[in-house]
Every structure is written in C-alpha cells, then in structure tokens.
Design a protein around this motif. Structure first.
Motif, short mmCIF file in Angstrom:
data_model
loop_
_atom_site.label_atom_id
_atom_site.label_comp_id
_atom_site.label_asym_id
_atom_site.label_seq_id
_atom_site.Cartn_x
_atom_site.Cartn_y
_atom_site.Cartn_z
N THR A 208 0.84 -1.21 0.00
CA THR A 208 0.00 0.00 0.00
C THR A 208 0.87 1.26 0.00
OG1 THR A 208 -0.23 0.18 2.44
CG2 THR A 208 -1.92 -1.09 1.25
N ILE A 209 2.10 1.13 0.51
CA ILE A 209 3.01 2.29 0.48
C ILE A 209 3.33 2.62 -0.99
CG2 ILE A 209 5.24 3.20 1.23
CD1 ILE A 209 3.44 2.50 3.61
N ALA A 210 3.63 1.57 -1.77
CA ALA A 210 3.91 1.76 -3.20
C ALA A 210 2.66 2.25 -3.92
CB ALA A 210 4.41 0.46 -3.81
N GLY B 226 16.93 3.15 -4.14
CA GLY B 226 16.73 2.25 -3.01
C GLY B 226 16.03 0.99 -3.43
N ALA B 227 16.66 -0.15 -3.15
CA ALA B 227 16.03 -1.44 -3.46
C ALA B 227 15.82 -2.23 -2.18
CB ALA B 227 16.88 -2.22 -4.47
N GLY B 228 15.40 -1.51 -1.14
CA GLY B 228 14.93 -2.16 0.08
C GLY B 228 13.47 -2.55 -0.13
N PRO B 229 12.80 -3.00 0.92
CA PRO B 229 11.39 -3.39 0.76
C PRO B 229 10.55 -2.32 0.07
CG PRO B 229 12.18 -3.97 2.95
CD PRO B 229 13.31 -3.24 2.29
N MET B 230 10.76 -1.06 0.41
CA MET B 230 9.94 0.01 -0.19
C MET B 230 10.24 0.21 -1.67
SD MET B 230 7.82 0.94 1.87
CE MET B 230 7.76 -0.70 2.49
N ALA C 295 15.15 5.55 -0.96
CA ALA C 295 16.37 5.37 -0.17
C ALA C 295 16.41 6.45 0.91
CB ALA C 295 17.60 5.46 -1.05
N CYS C 296 15.93 7.62 0.54
CA CYS C 296 15.60 8.65 1.53
C CYS C 296 16.81 9.27 2.24
CB CYS C 296 14.60 8.13 2.56
SG CYS C 296 13.11 7.46 1.82
N HIS C 297 17.90 9.38 1.53
CA HIS C 297 19.01 10.16 2.07
C HIS C 297 18.83 11.60 1.61
CE1 HIS C 297 23.12 11.63 2.69
NE2 HIS C 297 23.19 10.67 3.61
N ILE D 280 9.13 11.89 -2.92
CA ILE D 280 10.00 11.60 -1.77
C ILE D 280 9.16 10.93 -0.69
CG2 ILE D 280 11.66 13.44 -2.23
CD1 ILE D 280 10.28 15.10 -0.02
N MET D 281 9.81 10.11 0.13
CA MET D 281 9.08 9.43 1.20
C MET D 281 9.90 9.31 2.48
SD MET D 281 8.98 5.80 -0.83
CE MET D 281 8.19 4.90 0.48
N GLY D 282 10.93 10.14 2.60
CA GLY D 282 11.82 10.04 3.75
C GLY D 282 11.41 10.93 4.91
N SER E 120 4.95 11.23 -0.06
CA SER E 120 3.96 10.18 0.18
C SER E 120 4.22 9.60 1.56
CB SER E 120 4.08 9.10 -0.89
OG SER E 120 3.13 8.08 -0.69
N ARG E 121 3.18 9.51 2.37
CA ARG E 121 3.31 8.95 3.71
C ARG E 121 2.27 7.87 3.92
NH1 ARG E 121 2.63 11.80 9.72
NH2 ARG E 121 3.35 9.95 10.82
N LEU E 122 2.70 6.72 4.41
CA LEU E 122 1.79 5.62 4.74
C LEU E 122 0.85 5.34 3.55
CD1 LEU E 122 1.05 6.87 8.36
CD2 LEU E 122 2.46 4.90 7.77
P1 NAI Z 1 15.93 -0.03 3.61
O1 NAI Z 1 16.92 0.62 4.49
O2 NAI Z 1 15.76 -1.51 3.69
O3 NAI Z 1 16.26 0.32 2.09
C1 NAI Z 1 16.91 1.47 1.68
C2 NAI Z 1 17.82 1.10 0.52
O4 NAI Z 1 18.38 2.29 0.00
C3 NAI Z 1 18.99 0.20 0.93
O5 NAI Z 1 19.00 -0.95 0.11
C4 NAI Z 1 20.21 1.08 0.74
O6 NAI Z 1 21.33 0.34 0.29
C5 NAI Z 1 19.73 2.06 -0.32
N1 NAI Z 1 20.41 3.35 -0.32
C6 NAI Z 1 20.79 4.10 0.73
N2 NAI Z 1 21.38 5.24 0.32
C7 NAI Z 1 21.35 5.22 -1.04
C8 NAI Z 1 21.79 6.11 -2.05
N3 NAI Z 1 22.37 7.26 -1.74
N4 NAI Z 1 21.58 5.76 -3.32
C9 NAI Z 1 20.98 4.59 -3.65
N5 NAI Z 1 20.54 3.71 -2.73
C10 NAI Z 1 20.74 4.01 -1.45
O7 NAI Z 1 14.54 0.71 3.90
P2 NAI Z 1 13.03 0.49 3.37
O8 NAI Z 1 12.28 -0.26 4.39
O9 NAI Z 1 13.02 0.00 1.97
O10 NAI Z 1 12.53 1.99 3.46
C11 NAI Z 1 13.14 2.97 2.64
C12 NAI Z 1 12.90 4.35 3.19
O11 NAI Z 1 11.52 4.66 3.12
C13 NAI Z 1 13.30 4.57 4.66
O12 NAI Z 1 14.00 5.78 4.75
C14 NAI Z 1 12.00 4.67 5.38
O13 NAI Z 1 12.07 5.54 6.49
C15 NAI Z 1 11.09 5.22 4.34
N6 NAI Z 1 9.70 4.80 4.49
C16 NAI Z 1 8.76 5.72 4.20
C17 NAI Z 1 7.45 5.38 4.25
C18 NAI Z 1 6.42 6.37 3.90
O14 NAI Z 1 5.26 6.03 3.93
N7 NAI Z 1 6.78 7.58 3.53
C19 NAI Z 1 7.01 4.03 4.66
C20 NAI Z 1 8.08 3.12 4.89
C21 NAI Z 1 9.38 3.51 4.81
#
Ligand code: NAI
Ligand code: MN
Ligand code: ZN
Length: 339
Positions: free
Chosen positions: A147-149, A168-172, A236-238, A257-259, A282-284
């Motif tokens: 649902t986040i996506a 970012g190729a984490g779960p999000m 990735a949210c940096h 952005i979602m950070g 985008s949030r939640l």
């Molecule tokens: P995660 O930490 O598992 O994935 C982040 C990925 O980004 C990692 O694979 C990392 O290697 C990569 N990364 C970091 N810096 C990078 C860069 N400069 N360039 C390219 N890749 C880079 O986190 P997850 O769970 O996938 O969440 C990602 C972000 O989304 C988090 O910051 C989290 O706080 C945010 N988030 C926001 C939500 C929203 O609704 N707005 C909901 C859930 C998470």
C-alpha cells in the motif's frame, strides 16, 4: 496472551498481557503472521520520534477475527483479515480531502497505539480488510508494504510512457518497482542501490535496468545512455538524493519523496521551475488496501519475491537482528504467531 513489547529503547520483552476485549466498532484479531519493517527496528532502538513506550510494535499483520464489539456484525467472526494500521478521525481537513494518512489526529497501530506483534490485537472494524479465499496468508500479510507503493504511485499516476527511476532497493523500493512495472507497465524501470544483492532482487521484481551508485556516478551513467527519467521515486531517503533527482529529471518529470530525515536538503529553484518539475511526498497509505487486494487477486504483484526470512514469533530478537545486520541477504522477514 503473549505480546512483543518494547519496554524502552533496546529492551524487548515477550510479555504476558491480558486478553483485550473489543470495544464498540472494534474487532479482535487472532494474529497469524506479521512482517518486520524498518520502523519496528527504529522503535526498538529508540530512533522513532513518534513512539511512546512501552509499545507492542508491528503494523504489518494478518489474522482471523475471533471476537467483535458492539455495532460490528457477528458474522465477521472467523473472517481472514489484513489490518490497515492507519487510524484517522474522518472529519478533519486531510480526512475530508481523502488523506486519512495525514489526519490531524493520526494514530498508527504499532507506533502510537499497540500493534500486531501479539497473539491478539484489537483494531477498528473498518481497518480489518477481508481477505478473499484465493489470496494466501503469506501474501495477505504483505499488503501493507504494497500500500506504500500504491500511495506513491497514486500521487503521480504512472503511464506506459514513463521512464521511472527508483532510488533504493529495500522493501519500499522493491514494492514500488513491482507496482510500476507490473501494474502500471511503465516503459522502463531503473533501480538504483549501493548493494548488488538488492539490485539483483530489484531485477527479479521487474526492473529493466539496475545501477550500483556506490562507485560510479548515476548522473554520468544516465547522461551517457541519454536517459532522462520522467518519474523518480526516492525510496532510499538520504537527504542528498532529492537534489540529484532534480538534476537528472526530464522536463515535466514527477518526483516522489518518502523520507523522514530531519537534515536539511538544498535545492535550486531554477532547476525545479526551469523544468516545471512536480515534487510530491507520500506517507503511509490513504485507503489503499482494497486496491492492493485487487492487484493480488489479478496476480499483478508477487509479495513472495521480497520474503527472505521466516521466524517463529518467539525468535523475534534474532529476527530483528538479522533484519538490521544483513541487508545483503535479508529483505522482508515474516514472524509466525499462530499456524
Ligand atoms: P531499507 O533501508 O531496507 O532500504 C533502503 C535502501 O536504499 C537500501 O537498500 C540502501 O542500500 C539504499 N540506499 C541508501 N542510500 C542510497 C543512495 N544514496 N543511493 C541509492 N541507494 C541508497 O529501507 P526500506 O524499508 O526500503 O525503506 C526505505 C525508506 O523509506 C526509509 O527511509 C523509510 O524511512 C522510508 N519509508 C517511508 C514510508 C512512507 O510512507 N513515507 C514508509 C516506509 C518507509
Ligand atoms: Mn511497514
Ligand atoms: Zn482526520
């Protein structure tokens, strides 16, 4: 019942708690499966500014309704449900414009109120979404991260013309890649990360191109290939990413952005206005459970591609530590509370 309680930062207990009774308009869910998310780890480690302790964490969970409160129809007992963690008032300004995810009195299960890492959880009946019989338990527990996506994409309405780039190729990032490619059929989806194993997962999730930006410059690579992304998602949210996204974006592109970083980011207005970029956040999720349930029924998304580890709920500490320490091999971790 047993609940996974963060008593205070860095103190996790599997605590014995009284079985909660559902109040008016609520249901009690006997939790079967739950997913570990970054925010669970952040609350555990004391890095979530919204969290109050003690807290039962967990906002990605699936189970079966086993009791209902006043005003909820009895036949719901026995229903398989996934729970939307977003609880909203329904009448404030954001709620009135369809954004309950930023309700002025927002409550998120597992953050502001006790969540789903528990044998039982009491939740508003309208947050417990019925799961059709043809959706497996393992997929139902993964609805929330998708649902986040869905919310990200809902901000920008991707098209088949889009050249999308996901940082970012984490779960999000991986849920977003799947949705962009399989649901919206974006022409090209590029995934960018610093970890090769995660980029390989992105490829399995449908990314057409992957780029490791740990050693090489992404802007230089894109320029060489003549690619100007028309849609950029920062998962990735940096804080350094948004300025780069603005630089590499096509004219008329959209950026999401979602950070939650509290660090400032410097952006140049000329680059934004000169290309008339649209920048969204985008949030939640805003009522996206039905949409994701529909995508699952149509077989458009495959949550199983994200699940790398499974533990019994009693092993939660090991599960969270693996999640935190092994980003190369660990993506989504599922906890089993009941068979
Ligand atoms: P995660 O930490 O598992 O994935 C982040 C990925 O980004 C990692 O694979 C990392 O290697 C990569 N990364 C970091 N810096 C990078 C860069 N400069 N360039 C390219 N890749 C880079 O986190 P997850 O769970 O996938 O969440 C990602 C972000 O989304 C988090 O910051 C989290 O706080 C945010 N988030 C926001 C939500 C929203 O609704 N707005 C909901 C859930 C998470
Ligand atoms: Mn989550
Ligand atoms: Zn509201």
């Amino acid at each position: 019942m047993k609940s996974i309680v963060i008593q205070q930062p860095n103190q996790l207990d599997i605590a014995e708690r009284p079985l909660p009774e559902p109040g008016t308009g609520e249901v009690r869910v006997r939790v079967k499966l739950a997913g570990i998310c970054g925010s669970d780890s952040h609350i555990y480690r004391g890095h979530n500014p919204f969290a109050k302790y003690p807290r039962t964490i967990g906002h990605e969970f699936f189970g079966v309704i086993d009791a209902v409160g006043d005003g909820v129809s009895e036949p719901r007992i026995g229903e398989r449900v996934s729970v939307d963690p977003v609880i909203s008032c329904g009448h404030c300004y954001p709620c009135s414009v369809g954004k309950p995810n930023v309700c002025t009195s927002l409550v998120v299960l597992g953050v502001h109120r006790d969540g789903g890492f528990s044998e039982f959880a009491v939740v508003p009946a309208k947050n417990a979404w019925t799961i059709p019989a043809d959706i497996a338990d393992d997929d139902a527990v993964m609805i929330e991260p998708f649902t986040i996506a869905a919310n990200v994409c809902g901000q920008v309405n991707p098209t088949t013309q889009d050249v999308a780039l996901v940082y970012g190729a984490g779960p999000m990032g991986l849920t977003t890649v799947q949705v962009l490619k399989s649901v919206y059929q974006a022409r090209t989806v590029i995934a960018v990360d610093r970890i090769g194993e995660r980029l390989a997962m992105a490829q399995r999730c449908g990314a057409d191109e992957i780029f490791n930006n740990s050693q090489q410059s992404l802007p230089a690579w894109l320029e060489e290939k003549g690619i100007q992304p028309t849609l950029i998602v920062d998962a990735a949210c940096h804080p350094t990413i948004l300025p780069e996204a603005i630089r590499i974006a096509s004219p008329a592109a959209r950026i999401v952005i979602m950070g939650f970083s509290s660090e400032p980011t410097t952006i140049v207005q000329q680059q934004v206005t000169g290309k008339e970029l649209s920048i969204f956040s985008s949030r939640l999720n805003a009522n996206k459970f039905p949409q994701v349930i529909d995508w699952l029924r149509q077989g458009l998304i495959d949550p199983g591609k994200l699940v790398t580890h499974r533990y019994d709920a009693s092993q939660v500490i090991e599960a969270i530590e693996t999640f935190e320490q092994d980003q190369r091999h660990c993506c989504k971790v599922l906890l089993t509370f009941a068979k």
